[in-house]
Design a protein around this motif. Structure first.
Motif, PDB file in Angstrom:
ATOM      1  N   ALA A  54     -38.374 -17.604  11.111  1.00 28.48           N
ATOM      2  CA  ALA A  54     -37.271 -18.542  10.914  1.00 28.48           C
ATOM      3  C   ALA A  54     -35.962 -17.767  11.043  1.00 28.48           C
ATOM      4  CB  ALA A  54     -37.379 -19.179   9.537  1.00 28.48           C
ATOM      5  N   LEU A  55     -34.940 -18.439  11.492  1.00 25.71           N
ATOM      6  CA  LEU A  55     -33.635 -17.791  11.626  1.00 25.71           C
ATOM      7  C   LEU A  55     -33.065 -17.505  10.240  1.00 25.71           C
ATOM      8  CD1 LEU A  55     -32.142 -20.016  14.469  1.00 25.71           C
ATOM      9  CD2 LEU A  55     -32.968 -17.662  14.680  1.00 25.71           C
ATOM     10  N   ARG A  56     -32.591 -16.293  10.024  1.00 27.11           N
ATOM     11  CA  ARG A  56     -31.962 -15.936   8.742  1.00 27.11           C
ATOM     12  C   ARG A  56     -30.644 -16.691   8.584  1.00 27.11           C
ATOM     13  NH1 ARG A  56     -33.318 -11.579  11.350  1.00 27.11           N
ATOM     14  NH2 ARG A  56     -31.191 -10.914  11.799  1.00 27.11           N
ATOM     15  N   CYS A  57     -29.924 -16.788   9.665  1.00 24.51           N
ATOM     16  CA  CYS A  57     -28.662 -17.522   9.696  1.00 24.51           C
ATOM     17  C   CYS A  57     -28.929 -18.793  10.506  1.00 24.51           C
ATOM     18  CB  CYS A  57     -27.589 -16.657  10.354  1.00 24.51           C
ATOM     19  SG  CYS A  57     -25.975 -17.401  10.365  1.00 24.51           S
ATOM     20  N   PRO A  58     -28.933 -19.962   9.870  1.00 23.17           N
ATOM     21  CA  PRO A  58     -29.292 -21.190  10.590  1.00 23.17           C
ATOM     22  C   PRO A  58     -28.403 -21.442  11.813  1.00 23.17           C
ATOM     23  CG  PRO A  58     -29.103 -21.606   8.242  1.00 23.17           C
ATOM     24  CD  PRO A  58     -28.572 -20.219   8.485  1.00 23.17           C
ATOM     25  N   GLU A 144     -27.974 -28.147  10.793  1.00 26.71           N
ATOM     26  CA  GLU A 144     -28.391 -26.749  10.763  1.00 26.71           C
ATOM     27  C   GLU A 144     -29.906 -26.697  10.860  1.00 26.71           C
ATOM     28  OE1 GLU A 144     -26.840 -24.719   7.343  1.00 26.71           O
ATOM     29  OE2 GLU A 144     -24.850 -24.569   8.227  1.00 26.71           O
ATOM     30  N   GLN A 145     -30.394 -25.763  11.676  1.00 24.25           N
ATOM     31  CA  GLN A 145     -31.830 -25.593  11.859  1.00 24.25           C
ATOM     32  C   GLN A 145     -32.189 -24.121  11.762  1.00 24.25           C
ATOM     33  OE1 GLN A 145     -34.449 -27.607  12.315  1.00 24.25           O
ATOM     34  NE2 GLN A 145     -33.312 -29.526  12.314  1.00 24.25           N
ATOM     35  N   THR A 146     -33.333 -23.836  11.181  1.00 18.22           N
ATOM     36  CA  THR A 146     -33.788 -22.449  11.110  1.00 18.22           C
ATOM     37  C   THR A 146     -34.930 -22.185  12.094  1.00 18.22           C
ATOM     38  OG1 THR A 146     -35.285 -23.012   9.308  1.00 18.22           O
ATOM     39  CG2 THR A 146     -33.110 -22.135   8.702  1.00 18.22           C
ATOM     40  N   HIS A 147     -35.399 -23.223  12.772  1.00 16.94           N
ATOM     41  CA  HIS A 147     -36.472 -23.071  13.758  1.00 16.94           C
ATOM     42  C   HIS A 147     -35.862 -22.846  15.135  1.00 16.94           C
ATOM     43  CE1 HIS A 147     -39.414 -24.249  10.793  1.00 16.94           C
ATOM     44  NE2 HIS A 147     -38.691 -25.318  10.519  1.00 16.94           N
TER      45      HIS A 147
END
Length: 176
Positions: A54-58, A144-147
Motif C-alpha cells: 500500500a502507498l505510505r503517502c496516499p 485519496e487511495q493507498t492502492h
C-alpha cells in the motif's frame, strides 16, 4: 519514451498553425481507441505485478465519473479544463507513487502511465477556445487511495470516458 512521445508527436504534427486543433487525434477514431486499449493493458499488467505494498503517502485521484447529460451541457473549453484538472492529479499521483514503489514491474508500469497521462496533459494545454491559459488552480472532486491499482483504474476510466467523449465532441466541430 516511445508511446508518450508518439502521442505528443502525432498530435503536434497535425496541429494547424493558425488555430491549434488536434485534427488527426480527434478525427481518426482509431487513435483514441488505441489509447483506451493501452490504458486497459497497463491496468492489466499492473495487476500482474507481484503483491504491491500500500502507498505510505496516499495518492490523490480525481473522481472521473460523470453523467452524460451533465457532460453534454458543458462547453468544450469547460470539458478541456476539467480533463486538465483530472490529468494534473493523475500525473501527480503517478509521480508520487513512483517514489514509493521499489518493485521493477510496478515502477515500469507507473512510469508508462505517467508518460501517457503527461502527454495528454501537455496535448490538451496546446489548444484553447477562450483567452488566457490554463491555470493549475483547479480543485476537482478527488479521493485519496493507498492502492496503486487505483491510479490505473482512474486513468483508464478517464481515457474511456471524459477523454473519449471530449474527442468525439471535438470531432463534430473539427472534422467536417
Amino acid at each position: 519514451s516511445p508511446p508518450g512521445l508518439l502521442l505528443l508527436t502525432s498530435f503536434l504534427l497535425h496541429v494547424k498553425e493558425d488555430r491549434a486543433s488536434p485534427t488527426r487525434l480527434v478525427c481518426d477514431n482509431r487513435l483514441i481507441q488505441k489509447y483506451i486499449v493501452e490504458a486497459k493493458d497497463m491496468e492489466k499488467r499492473m495487476g500482474q505485478c507481484q503483491a504491491l505494498p500500500a502507498l505510505r503517502c496516499p495518492a490523490v485521484l480525481p473522481l472521473v465519473d460523470f453523467t452524460f447529460q451533465q457532460w453534454k451541457s458543458k462547453s468544450n473549453e469547460t470539458k478541456r479544463r476539467e480533463i486538465l484538472c483530472d490529468l494534473a492529479l493523475l500525473v501527480g499521483a503517478a509521480a508520487g507513487a513512483q517514489g514509493q514503489v521499489s518493485d521493477d514491474c510496478g515502477a515500469r508500469q507507473l512510469s508508462q502511465l505517467y508518460r501517457h497521462a503527461n502527454s495528454f496533459f501537455l496535448l490538451l494545454q496546446t489548444f484553447s477556445w477562450e483567452a488566457g491559459h490554463w491555470e493549475p488552480s483547479c480543485s476537482p472532486h478527488s479521493m485519496e487511495q493507498t492502492h496503486i491499482t487505483s491510479i490505473f483504474l482512474t486513468y483508464r476510466q478517464l481515457v474511456q470516458g471524459k477523454l473519449r467523449f471530449f474527442f468525439y465532441d471535438l470531432a463534430k466541430v473539427l472534422c467536417k
